[in-house]
Design a protein around this motif. Structure first.
Motif, PDB file in Angstrom:
ATOM      1  N   GLN A   1       1.509   3.703  -3.266  1.00 54.08           N
ATOM      2  CA  GLN A   1       1.037   5.104  -3.180  1.00 54.08           C
ATOM      3  C   GLN A   1       2.209   6.056  -3.428  1.00 54.08           C
ATOM      4  O   GLN A   1       2.065   7.086  -4.086  1.00 54.08           O
ATOM      5  CB  GLN A   1       0.454   5.399  -1.795  1.00 54.08           C
TER       6      GLN A   1
ATOM      7  N   GLU B   1      11.907  12.050 -11.472  1.00 52.27           N
ATOM      8  CA  GLU B   1      10.679  11.602 -10.775  1.00 52.27           C
ATOM      9  C   GLU B   1      10.139  10.339 -11.441  1.00 52.27           C
ATOM     10  O   GLU B   1       9.656   9.424 -10.761  1.00 52.27           O
ATOM     11  CB  GLU B   1       9.579  12.676 -10.772  1.00 52.27           C
TER      12      GLU B   1
ATOM     13  N   ASN C   1      10.671  13.389   5.100  1.00 50.40           N
ATOM     14  CA  ASN C   1       9.862  12.181   5.283  1.00 50.40           C
ATOM     15  C   ASN C   1      10.606  10.905   4.839  1.00 50.40           C
ATOM     16  O   ASN C   1      10.435   9.829   5.411  1.00 50.40           O
ATOM     17  CB  ASN C   1       8.558  12.371   4.474  1.00 50.40           C
TER      18      ASN C   1
ATOM     19  N   LYS D   1       8.055   2.816   9.417  1.00 49.03           N
ATOM     20  CA  LYS D   1       8.207   4.231   9.767  1.00 49.03           C
ATOM     21  C   LYS D   1       9.121   4.311  10.984  1.00 49.03           C
ATOM     22  O   LYS D   1       9.034   3.455  11.875  1.00 49.03           O
ATOM     23  CB  LYS D   1       6.848   4.825  10.155  1.00 49.03           C
TER      24      LYS D   1
ATOM     25  N   GLU E   1      16.444  13.789  -4.590  1.00 49.50           N
ATOM     26  CA  GLU E   1      15.523  14.792  -4.017  1.00 49.50           C
ATOM     27  C   GLU E   1      16.306  15.966  -3.432  1.00 49.50           C
ATOM     28  O   GLU E   1      15.844  17.104  -3.428  1.00 49.50           O
ATOM     29  CB  GLU E   1      14.642  14.196  -2.913  1.00 49.50           C
TER      30      GLU E   1
ATOM     31  N   LYS F   1      -4.589   5.823  -3.881  1.00 45.62           N
ATOM     32  CA  LYS F   1      -4.266   7.168  -3.379  1.00 45.62           C
ATOM     33  C   LYS F   1      -2.887   7.591  -3.881  1.00 45.62           C
ATOM     34  O   LYS F   1      -2.048   6.743  -4.177  1.00 45.62           O
ATOM     35  CB  LYS F   1      -4.215   7.155  -1.857  1.00 45.62           C
TER      36      LYS F   1
ATOM     37  N   THR G   1      -1.709  14.207  -1.779  1.00 53.21           N
ATOM     38  CA  THR G   1      -2.636  15.319  -2.027  1.00 53.21           C
ATOM     39  C   THR G   1      -1.941  16.544  -2.637  1.00 53.21           C
ATOM     40  O   THR G   1      -2.564  17.308  -3.360  1.00 53.21           O
ATOM     41  CB  THR G   1      -3.261  15.772  -0.686  1.00 53.21           C
TER      42      THR G   1
ATOM     43  N   ARG H   1       0.841  -1.202   0.000  1.00 53.31           N
ATOM     44  CA  ARG H   1       0.000   0.000   0.000  1.00 53.31           C
ATOM     45  C   ARG H   1       0.875   1.250   0.000  1.00 53.31           C
ATOM     46  O   ARG H   1       0.749   2.111  -0.869  1.00 53.31           O
ATOM     47  CB  ARG H   1      -0.900  -0.025   1.248  1.00 53.31           C
TER      48      ARG H   1
ATOM     49  N   ASN I   1       4.039  11.002  12.006  1.00 57.01           N
ATOM     50  CA  ASN I   1       3.731  12.068  11.046  1.00 57.01           C
ATOM     51  C   ASN I   1       4.000  13.459  11.658  1.00 57.01           C
ATOM     52  O   ASN I   1       4.591  14.332  11.022  1.00 57.01           O
ATOM     53  CB  ASN I   1       2.261  11.993  10.621  1.00 57.01           C
TER      54      ASN I   1
ATOM     55  N   SER J   1      -3.876   9.053  12.549  1.00 52.79           N
ATOM     56  CA  SER J   1      -3.124   8.170  11.643  1.00 52.79           C
ATOM     57  C   SER J   1      -3.429   6.707  11.949  1.00 52.79           C
ATOM     58  O   SER J   1      -3.202   6.241  13.066  1.00 52.79           O
ATOM     59  CB  SER J   1      -1.621   8.442  11.807  1.00 52.79           C
ATOM     60  N   THR J   2      -3.951   6.006  10.932  1.00 48.60           N
ATOM     61  CA  THR J   2      -4.362   4.618  11.185  1.00 48.60           C
ATOM     62  C   THR J   2      -3.184   3.644  11.201  1.00 48.60           C
ATOM     63  O   THR J   2      -3.214   2.647  11.903  1.00 48.60           O
ATOM     64  CB  THR J   2      -5.356   4.138  10.099  1.00 48.60           C
ATOM     65  N   HIS J   3      -2.156   3.934  10.405  1.00 49.12           N
ATOM     66  CA  HIS J   3      -1.095   2.933  10.224  1.00 49.12           C
ATOM     67  C   HIS J   3       0.150   3.166  11.070  1.00 49.12           C
ATOM     68  O   HIS J   3       0.983   2.272  11.191  1.00 49.12           O
ATOM     69  CB  HIS J   3      -0.676   2.893   8.753  1.00 49.12           C
TER      70      HIS J   3
HETATM   71  N1  3HC Z   1      -1.955  12.381   0.566  1.00 42.94           N
HETATM   72  C1  3HC Z   1      -2.820  11.382   0.314  1.00 42.94           C
HETATM   73  N2  3HC Z   1      -3.111  10.418   1.224  1.00 42.94           N
HETATM   74  C2  3HC Z   1      -2.482  10.476   2.401  1.00 42.94           C
HETATM   75  C3  3HC Z   1      -1.548  11.486   2.717  1.00 42.94           C
HETATM   76  C4  3HC Z   1      -1.304  12.476   1.746  1.00 42.94           C
HETATM   77  N3  3HC Z   1      -0.467  13.492   1.959  1.00 42.94           N
HETATM   78  N4  3HC Z   1      -1.103  11.275   3.974  1.00 42.94           N
HETATM   79  C5  3HC Z   1      -1.720  10.172   4.422  1.00 42.94           C
HETATM   80  N5  3HC Z   1      -2.561   9.709   3.495  1.00 42.94           N
HETATM   81  C6  3HC Z   1      -3.464   8.569   3.609  1.00 42.94           C
HETATM   82  C7  3HC Z   1      -2.700   7.271   3.877  1.00 42.94           C
HETATM   83  O1  3HC Z   1      -2.239   6.724   2.666  1.00 42.94           O
HETATM   84  C8  3HC Z   1      -3.754   6.447   4.568  1.00 42.94           C
HETATM   85  O2  3HC Z   1      -4.682   5.976   3.605  1.00 42.94           O
HETATM   86  P1  3HC Z   1      -5.006   4.390   3.360  1.00 42.94           P
HETATM   87  O3  3HC Z   1      -5.161   3.754   4.701  1.00 42.94           O
HETATM   88  O4  3HC Z   1      -6.260   4.392   2.558  1.00 42.94           O
HETATM   89  O5  3HC Z   1      -3.859   3.836   2.600  1.00 42.94           O
HETATM   90  C9  3HC Z   1      -4.515   7.480   5.388  1.00 42.94           C
HETATM   91  O6  3HC Z   1      -4.265   8.736   4.769  1.00 42.94           O
HETATM   92  C10 3HC Z   1      -4.087   7.517   6.855  1.00 42.94           C
HETATM   93  O7  3HC Z   1      -2.733   7.981   6.973  1.00 42.94           O
HETATM   94  P2  3HC Z   1      -1.613   7.260   7.846  1.00 42.94           P
HETATM   95  O8  3HC Z   1      -0.841   8.289   8.575  1.00 42.94           O
HETATM   96  O9  3HC Z   1      -2.245   6.180   8.679  1.00 42.94           O
HETATM   97  O10 3HC Z   1      -0.750   6.568   6.688  1.00 42.94           O
HETATM   98  P3  3HC Z   1       0.781   6.165   6.697  1.00 42.94           P
HETATM   99  O11 3HC Z   1       1.183   5.580   8.001  1.00 42.94           O
HETATM  100  O12 3HC Z   1       1.013   5.354   5.483  1.00 42.94           O
HETATM  101  O13 3HC Z   1       1.560   7.576   6.577  1.00 42.94           O
HETATM  102  C11 3HC Z   1       2.767   8.737   4.828  1.00 42.94           C
HETATM  103  C12 3HC Z   1       1.385   8.395   5.433  1.00 42.94           C
HETATM  104  C13 3HC Z   1       3.528   9.566   5.838  1.00 42.94           C
HETATM  105  C14 3HC Z   1       2.544   9.534   3.552  1.00 42.94           C
HETATM  106  C15 3HC Z   1       3.517   7.395   4.566  1.00 42.94           C
HETATM  107  O14 3HC Z   1       2.740   6.536   3.788  1.00 42.94           O
HETATM  108  C16 3HC Z   1       4.834   7.589   3.863  1.00 42.94           C
HETATM  109  O15 3HC Z   1       5.815   7.981   4.458  1.00 42.94           O
HETATM  110  N6  3HC Z   1       4.878   7.275   2.545  1.00 42.94           N
HETATM  111  C17 3HC Z   1       6.097   7.310   1.756  1.00 42.94           C
HETATM  112  C18 3HC Z   1       6.390   8.653   1.214  1.00 42.94           C
HETATM  113  C19 3HC Z   1       5.341   9.159   0.240  1.00 42.94           C
HETATM  114  O16 3HC Z   1       4.535   8.428  -0.295  1.00 42.94           O
HETATM  115  N7  3HC Z   1       5.345  10.455  -0.034  1.00 42.94           N
HETATM  116  C20 3HC Z   1       4.412  11.029  -0.980  1.00 42.94           C
HETATM  117  C21 3HC Z   1       5.011  12.167  -1.643  1.00 42.94           C
HETATM  118  S1  3HC Z   1       6.137  11.598  -2.861  1.00 42.94           S
HETATM  119  C22 3HC Z   1       6.909  12.911  -3.292  1.00 42.94           C
HETATM  120  O17 3HC Z   1       6.821  13.794  -2.555  1.00 42.94           O
HETATM  121  C23 3HC Z   1       7.617  12.904  -4.611  1.00 42.94           C
HETATM  122  C24 3HC Z   1       8.698  13.908  -4.661  1.00 42.94           C
HETATM  123  O18 3HC Z   1       9.240  13.895  -5.932  1.00 42.94           O
HETATM  124  C25 3HC Z   1       8.299  15.264  -4.316  1.00 42.94           C
END
Ligand code: 3HC
Length: 332
Positions: free
Chosen positions: A59, A94, A154, A236, A177, A125, A128, A55, A240, A224-226
């Protein structure tokens, strides 16, 4: 089209049997985690560990791919040839990040085709932040400075994530990055030191991207669910809110240096905590963007669907070439 699930059918079957989530497996697995072991693709793991990683990594991969779109908006309008080349290189990076991450997720047993299908159907997802528009050139600077800056804060801890293929992918991603962040800050610096109009453009962009950048770290710890389970599993390393605070503390001096104002009247240095207190984040906006895609969500998915359709012949040609090469190798 391609799969990097490294397990044989027999291994997959035996892993399925171990998925029985028996207490013994969980205990043995937790002991490995507590010992600081790295978990590899062929190792036995609780199904929940596999699912939460698939997941998160998928994402993350989708975010890298969708994240190309707001910047792509400026490729044809970059102010100089040099800026255009840098922007193109960054967007290409990217795409590479997306590729490493889909590959890392595939080692957990899900095919890239399946993950991409979820993105195109709107089921999956992605961050955002990429559903906000980029109407000015300053946004390209702000994305590098804040969005890539937040991504680094992060993602550096993810280089020590317990799952080997993800952790290794993150090492290279973070190095790139870091370049992205510096190029963004350099664009904003140029604007902030330019004409009054340019500085105003930089300020306006900061005003629009500040709060959405804070939302990149995910919901507050209480929502935060996870987090709690994923911290136990060393996926992690920090919550967060901890990482969000780290980003705020690092970014405020950077804004001050440029003479720009963070759009939060409640920001205040807290001597006791050695950190900044900040105003309330609009979580209603965050959840609404997740649910409805915000301003650009529909366009983003539409653009990826069009790319998938336009790229059918490229994938077919690559498959035909791979089949030809493999037939040649078998003959030789
Ligand atoms: N946008 C969309 N959904 C989000 C979010 C965000 N900013 N933050 C959290 N969520 C969602 C989670 O995916 C989760 O949804 P799900 O249960 O349906 O999958 C729900 O909200 C609850 O959030 P949690 O805190 O419980 O989720 P996590 O423990 O997974 O923490 C996270 C969220 C910190 C984003 C973690 O997943 C993470 O560190 N992910 C890896 C990094 C990542 O994906 N970053 C995204 C940006 S990538 C980027 O920035 C590209 C670069 O080039 C700029």
């Amino acid at each position: 089209m391609y799969s990097t699930d490294l397990r044989t059918d027999k291994e997959k079957k035996s892993a399925d049997q171990q998925i029985l989530d028996d207490a013994e497996l969980w205990d043995t697995f937790q002991a490995r985690i507590d010992n600081g072991d790295t978990i590899e693709a062929k190792d036995a793991m609780p199904e929940k560990y596999r699912q939460t990683l698939t997941r998160q990594i998928s994402q993350h991969a989708h975010s890298e791919i969708i994240g190309q779109l707001p910047e792509g908006n400026w490729v044809t309008r970059a102010p100089t040839l040099k800026r255009k080349l840098i922007l193109l290189a960054k967007i290409q990076d990217e795409a590479g990040h997306g590729l490493y991450l889909y590959s890392a997720a595939e080692t957990l047993g899900r095919s890239r085709d399946d993950m991409v299908a979820d993105l195109l159907s709107g089921k999956a997802k992605y961050s955002t932040i990429f559903n906000y528009p980029t109407p000015t050139w300053a946004d390209i600077g702000t994305i590098g400075w804040l969005v890539d800056g937040a991504a680094i804060v992060n993602q550096i801890p993810l280089c020590r994530c317990s799952y080997g293929p993800y952790a290794r992918a993150m090492v290279r991603v973070c190095k790139e990055e870091s370049f992205h962040q510096r190029q963004g800050y350099e664009i904003v610096t140029t604007l902030a030191r330019g004409s009054a109009e340019q500085k105003a453009m930089a300020q306006d962009s900061l005003n629009r991207f500040w709060w959405p950048s804070l939302m990149m770290f995910g919901p507050s710890d209480s929502a935060s669910t996870h987090s709690s389970q994923n911290m136990k599993w060393n996926i992690k390393r920090h919550s967060n809110d901890e990482l969000r605070q780290r980003f705020i503390d690092a970014t405020i001096p950077q804004a001050e240096f440029l003479g720009l104002t963070i759009p939060d009247p409640d920001l205040k240095w807290n001597e006791e905590r050695g950190s900044y207190d900040h105003g309330d984040i609009d979580w209603d906006e965050f959840w609404a963007v997740i649910k409805d895609g915000g301003i650009c969500g529909k366009d983003r998915i539409q653009a990826r669907r069009a790319a998938a359709k336009d790229g059918v012949w490229v994938r077919a040609a690559a498959e035909a070439y791979a089949a030809k090469q493999s037939a040649k190798e078998q003959v030789a």
